[in-house]
Design a protein around this motif. Structure first.
Motif, PDB file in Angstrom:
ATOM      1  N   PRO A   1       0.796  -1.242   0.000  1.00 21.54           N
ATOM      2  CA  PRO A   1       0.000   0.000   0.000  1.00 21.54           C
ATOM      3  C   PRO A   1       0.821   1.281   0.000  1.00 21.54           C
ATOM      4  O   PRO A   1       0.314   2.344  -0.369  1.00 21.54           O
ATOM      5  CB  PRO A   1      -0.833  -0.124   1.293  1.00 21.54           C
ATOM      6  N   ASP A   2       2.093   1.190   0.408  1.00 25.41           N
ATOM      7  CA  ASP A   2       2.946   2.385   0.418  1.00 25.41           C
ATOM      8  C   ASP A   2       3.799   2.503  -0.853  1.00 25.41           C
ATOM      9  O   ASP A   2       4.586   3.440  -0.983  1.00 25.41           O
ATOM     10  CB  ASP A   2       3.881   2.352   1.631  1.00 25.41           C
ATOM     11  N   ARG A   3       3.660   1.558  -1.771  1.00 20.94           N
ATOM     12  CA  ARG A   3       4.483   1.556  -2.973  1.00 20.94           C
ATOM     13  C   ARG A   3       4.139   2.759  -3.855  1.00 20.94           C
ATOM     14  O   ARG A   3       2.966   3.110  -4.000  1.00 20.94           O
ATOM     15  CB  ARG A   3       4.254   0.248  -3.746  1.00 20.94           C
ATOM     16  N   PRO A   4       5.127   3.399  -4.466  1.00 19.74           N
ATOM     17  CA  PRO A   4       4.826   4.549  -5.336  1.00 19.74           C
ATOM     18  C   PRO A   4       4.061   4.139  -6.581  1.00 19.74           C
ATOM     19  O   PRO A   4       4.335   3.091  -7.177  1.00 19.74           O
ATOM     20  CB  PRO A   4       6.209   5.111  -5.687  1.00 19.74           C
ATOM     21  N   TYR A   5       3.080   4.961  -6.951  1.00 20.68           N
ATOM     22  CA  TYR A   5       2.278   4.739  -8.148  1.00 20.68           C
ATOM     23  C   TYR A   5       2.737   5.691  -9.259  1.00 20.68           C
ATOM     24  O   TYR A   5       3.651   6.496  -9.073  1.00 20.68           O
ATOM     25  CB  TYR A   5       0.794   4.959  -7.844  1.00 20.68           C
ATOM     26  N   THR A   6       2.082   5.631 -10.392  1.00 21.35           N
ATOM     27  CA  THR A   6       2.493   6.424 -11.557  1.00 21.35           C
ATOM     28  C   THR A   6       2.619   7.908 -11.234  1.00 21.35           C
ATOM     29  O   THR A   6       3.636   8.536 -11.534  1.00 21.35           O
ATOM     30  CB  THR A   6       1.490   6.213 -12.706  1.00 21.35           C
ATOM     31  N   LEU A   7       1.591   8.497 -10.608  1.00 17.74           N
ATOM     32  CA  LEU A   7       1.628   9.932 -10.333  1.00 17.74           C
ATOM     33  C   LEU A   7       2.700  10.285  -9.300  1.00 17.74           C
ATOM     34  O   LEU A   7       3.236  11.398  -9.317  1.00 17.74           O
ATOM     35  CB  LEU A   7       0.254  10.420  -9.864  1.00 17.74           C
ATOM     36  N   ASP A   8       3.036   9.345  -8.415  1.00 14.09           N
ATOM     37  CA  ASP A   8       4.130   9.587  -7.463  1.00 14.09           C
ATOM     38  C   ASP A   8       5.459   9.723  -8.207  1.00 14.09           C
ATOM     39  O   ASP A   8       6.276  10.603  -7.905  1.00 14.09           O
ATOM     40  CB  ASP A   8       4.224   8.440  -6.447  1.00 14.09           C
ATOM     41  N   TYR A   9       5.682   8.831  -9.175  1.00 12.53           N
ATOM     42  CA  TYR A   9       6.920   8.910  -9.963  1.00 12.53           C
ATOM     43  C   TYR A   9       6.952  10.187 -10.803  1.00 12.53           C
ATOM     44  O   TYR A   9       7.989  10.848 -10.914  1.00 12.53           O
ATOM     45  CB  TYR A   9       7.046   7.688 -10.872  1.00 12.53           C
ATOM     46  N   ILE A  10       5.809  10.528 -11.400  1.00 12.51           N
ATOM     47  CA  ILE A  10       5.757  11.740 -12.218  1.00 12.51           C
ATOM     48  C   ILE A  10       6.099  12.970 -11.370  1.00 12.51           C
ATOM     49  O   ILE A  10       6.872  13.839 -11.778  1.00 12.51           O
ATOM     50  CB  ILE A  10       4.362  11.888 -12.864  1.00 12.51           C
TER      51      ILE A  10
ATOM     52  N   ILE B   1      15.996  -5.601 -15.752  1.00 15.69           N
ATOM     53  CA  ILE B   1      15.439  -5.458 -14.405  1.00 15.69           C
ATOM     54  C   ILE B   1      16.028  -4.202 -13.776  1.00 15.69           C
ATOM     55  O   ILE B   1      17.241  -3.981 -13.828  1.00 15.69           O
ATOM     56  CB  ILE B   1      15.774  -6.688 -13.537  1.00 15.69           C
ATOM     57  N   ILE B   2      15.170  -3.383 -13.190  1.00 15.27           N
ATOM     58  CA  ILE B   2      15.610  -2.158 -12.521  1.00 15.27           C
ATOM     59  C   ILE B   2      15.642  -2.422 -11.018  1.00 15.27           C
ATOM     60  O   ILE B   2      14.613  -2.762 -10.422  1.00 15.27           O
ATOM     61  CB  ILE B   2      14.662  -0.989 -12.849  1.00 15.27           C
ATOM     62  N   ASP B   3      16.822  -2.305 -10.424  1.00 22.75           N
ATOM     63  CA  ASP B   3      16.971  -2.582  -8.991  1.00 22.75           C
ATOM     64  C   ASP B   3      16.177  -1.581  -8.153  1.00 22.75           C
ATOM     65  O   ASP B   3      16.070  -0.398  -8.498  1.00 22.75           O
ATOM     66  CB  ASP B   3      18.448  -2.517  -8.585  1.00 22.75           C
ATOM     67  N   GLU B   4      15.645  -2.074  -7.044  1.00 23.09           N
ATOM     68  CA  GLU B   4      14.952  -1.230  -6.080  1.00 23.09           C
ATOM     69  C   GLU B   4      15.851  -1.006  -4.863  1.00 23.09           C
ATOM     70  O   GLU B   4      16.754  -1.802  -4.605  1.00 23.09           O
ATOM     71  CB  GLU B   4      13.639  -1.890  -5.638  1.00 23.09           C
ATOM     72  N   PRO B   5      15.616   0.061  -4.102  1.00 20.91           N
ATOM     73  CA  PRO B   5      16.379   0.256  -2.859  1.00 20.91           C
ATOM     74  C   PRO B   5      16.140  -0.934  -1.928  1.00 20.91           C
ATOM     75  O   PRO B   5      15.097  -1.585  -1.993  1.00 20.91           O
ATOM     76  CB  PRO B   5      15.778   1.546  -2.277  1.00 20.91           C
TER      77      PRO B   5
ATOM     78  N   HIS C   1      10.890   6.307  -1.637  1.00 18.33           N
ATOM     79  CA  HIS C   1      10.311   6.807  -2.888  1.00 18.33           C
ATOM     80  C   HIS C   1      11.303   7.659  -3.674  1.00 18.33           C
ATOM     81  O   HIS C   1      11.393   7.548  -4.903  1.00 18.33           O
ATOM     82  CB  HIS C   1       9.059   7.632  -2.591  1.00 18.33           C
ATOM     83  N   ALA C   2      12.031   8.514  -2.981  1.00 18.03           N
ATOM     84  CA  ALA C   2      12.945   9.433  -3.661  1.00 18.03           C
ATOM     85  C   ALA C   2      14.053   8.670  -4.378  1.00 18.03           C
ATOM     86  O   ALA C   2      14.378   8.964  -5.537  1.00 18.03           O
ATOM     87  CB  ALA C   2      13.543  10.423  -2.659  1.00 18.03           C
ATOM     88  N   ALA C   3      14.646   7.685  -3.716  1.00 19.25           N
ATOM     89  CA  ALA C   3      15.721   6.905  -4.333  1.00 19.25           C
ATOM     90  C   ALA C   3      15.203   6.110  -5.525  1.00 19.25           C
ATOM     91  O   ALA C   3      15.855   6.032  -6.567  1.00 19.25           O
ATOM     92  CB  ALA C   3      16.343   5.964  -3.295  1.00 19.25           C
ATOM     93  N   MET C   4      14.014   5.524  -5.376  1.00 18.66           N
ATOM     94  CA  MET C   4      13.440   4.734  -6.474  1.00 18.66           C
ATOM     95  C   MET C   4      13.139   5.619  -7.675  1.00 18.66           C
ATOM     96  O   MET C   4      13.395   5.234  -8.821  1.00 18.66           O
ATOM     97  CB  MET C   4      12.172   4.020  -5.993  1.00 18.66           C
ATOM     98  N   ALA C   5      12.605   6.803  -7.424  1.00 15.03           N
ATOM     99  CA  ALA C   5      12.301   7.723  -8.518  1.00 15.03           C
ATOM    100  C   ALA C   5      13.573   8.159  -9.245  1.00 15.03           C
ATOM    101  O   ALA C   5      13.585   8.286 -10.472  1.00 15.03           O
ATOM    102  CB  ALA C   5      11.552   8.946  -7.988  1.00 15.03           C
ATOM    103  N   GLN C   6      14.652   8.362  -8.502  1.00 15.97           N
ATOM    104  CA  GLN C   6      15.920   8.763  -9.123  1.00 15.97           C
ATOM    105  C   GLN C   6      16.474   7.637  -9.988  1.00 15.97           C
ATOM    106  O   GLN C   6      16.966   7.870 -11.104  1.00 15.97           O
ATOM    107  CB  GLN C   6      16.937   9.145  -8.044  1.00 15.97           C
ATOM    108  N   ILE C   7      16.388   6.403  -9.489  1.00 24.76           N
ATOM    109  CA  ILE C   7      16.852   5.249 -10.267  1.00 24.76           C
ATOM    110  C   ILE C   7      16.037   5.128 -11.557  1.00 24.76           C
ATOM    111  O   ILE C   7      16.583   4.909 -12.641  1.00 24.76           O
ATOM    112  CB  ILE C   7      16.729   3.952  -9.433  1.00 24.76           C
ATOM    113  N   LEU C   8      14.729   5.289 -11.438  1.00 21.97           N
ATOM    114  CA  LEU C   8      13.851   5.187 -12.610  1.00 21.97           C
ATOM    115  C   LEU C   8      14.130   6.307 -13.605  1.00 21.97           C
ATOM    116  O   LEU C   8      14.194   6.071 -14.826  1.00 21.97           O
ATOM    117  CB  LEU C   8      12.394   5.230 -12.154  1.00 21.97           C
TER     118      LEU C   8
END
Length: 317
Positions: free
Chosen positions: A66-75, A263-267, A275-282
């Motif tokens: 439930p805390d995983r970032p969704y599309t608008l979070d990444y945007i 495959i894109i690694d996750e923190p 969320h911030a680290a994952m968005a930067q990786i993406l």
């Protein structure tokens, strides 16, 4: 407050003790520096141990966290600017599918993705991330607009499936997805597709034909969910763990079958942990992949795209 999955309970206990120690250090004169450092070290080791030995079912659980970032979070975190575009110009706007022009470090892209909701009201509004036909028709309209202005397309996939309701079928759900598959093969601009959560059935595939198809580390991609597979085979959801193992639906499985390109690694701890680290990786992955695809001509990209998907699967004569 952070949500913990069942297999994360040992981690929850240690982090609860860490919070208590920190409060003790703030409210009293007791020096707990060493105890805090020792506990933080134990937490880091346990987290690494837990997340380096995940089962397929645990990865499915993480993809739905439930805390995983969704599309608008990444945007919001990746893009310097974003202009959302609405409507399929036929029926209505579908809130389960979002998209529009965005700018990332000076690079303009068309970004499209399924969007889930955080609370009950949002989930109802977004239809739990299950698009109707107008969602797929909106997505195709935006892709054609990106092609017109020669802008790369990025799709973020996170859906339990296309909406299976009677009204969706009446408005041509199957036709809308099928048309997207056909049209995406022939797009002249770079197309990058990334599974950021759940990648279920045609609902995911409807925006997943691209030059590069990638998955985040803790995601899944399959024709059916483990629960529904269990229901069909055993007439019960109780065998979902066994179904997940048999289906081989994780990112590592998909890459071994050559169904995805990377495959894109996750923190450590999953995308929901940072969320911030994952968005930067993406963001870095998207920009690097666009630069790579821009070295090819439109015809080369289309030929490679068709060849890649046509070579999938095993044929025995």
């Amino acid at each position: 407050m952070r949500t913990y999955l069942d297999f994360e309970k040992p981690l929850a206990d240690l982090e609860g003790r860490l919070d208590e120690l920190k409060r003790l250090g703030e409210t009293s004169k007791v020096d707990v520096t060493e105890a805090i450092a020792s506990l933080e070290e134990s937490i880091a080791k346990l987290r690494a141990e837990l997340f380096n030995n995940l089962t397929r079912w645990q990865r499915v659980q993480l993809s739905r966290h439930p805390d995983r970032p969704y599309t608008l979070d990444y945007i919001e975190r990746m893009c310097d600017q974003f202009i959302e575009l609405h409507g399929d110009r036929t029926v209505r706007d579908d809130p389960a599918m979002v998209g529009g022009f965005a700018e990332i470090d000076g690079q303009t892209i068309m970004i499209i993705g399924q969007q889930k909701g955080r609370n009950t009201k949002q989930r109802q509004q977004r239809n739990f991330g299950m698009p109707n036909p107008e969602g797929y028709r909106k997505a195709l309209r935006l892709m054609k607009m990106a092609e017109k202005f020669n802008k790369p397309i990025v799709t973020l996939i996170d859906t339990p499936g296309a909406f299976p309701g009677l009204e969706a079928e009446e408005r041509g759900q199957g036709e809308a997805i099928a048309r997207n598959l056909k049209e995406m093969f022939m797009l002249k601009v770079p197309v990058i597709c990334i599974v950021i959560g759940e990648g279920a059935s045609g609902g995911a595939l409807g925006i997943a034909i691209g030059d590069r198809v990638m998955m985040l580390e803790n995601t899944w991609y399959s024709v059916i969910s483990p629960e529904n597979c269990s229901t069909i085979l055993w007439r019960s959801w109780n065998y979902k763990e066994q179904a997940a193992e048999a289906m081989k639906l994780t990112a590592a499985d998909m890459q071994s079958f050559r169904l995805v390109d990377g495959i894109i690694d996750e923190p450590t701890g999953g995308a929901h942990a940072d969320h911030a680290a994952m968005a930067q990786i993406l963001k870095d992955t998207i920009l690097n992949t666009i630069a790579e695809l821009n070295t090819l001509t439109a015809d080369e990209r289309i030929d490679q795209r068709i060849e890649k998907f046509c070579s999938m699967g095993v044929v025995i004569e």
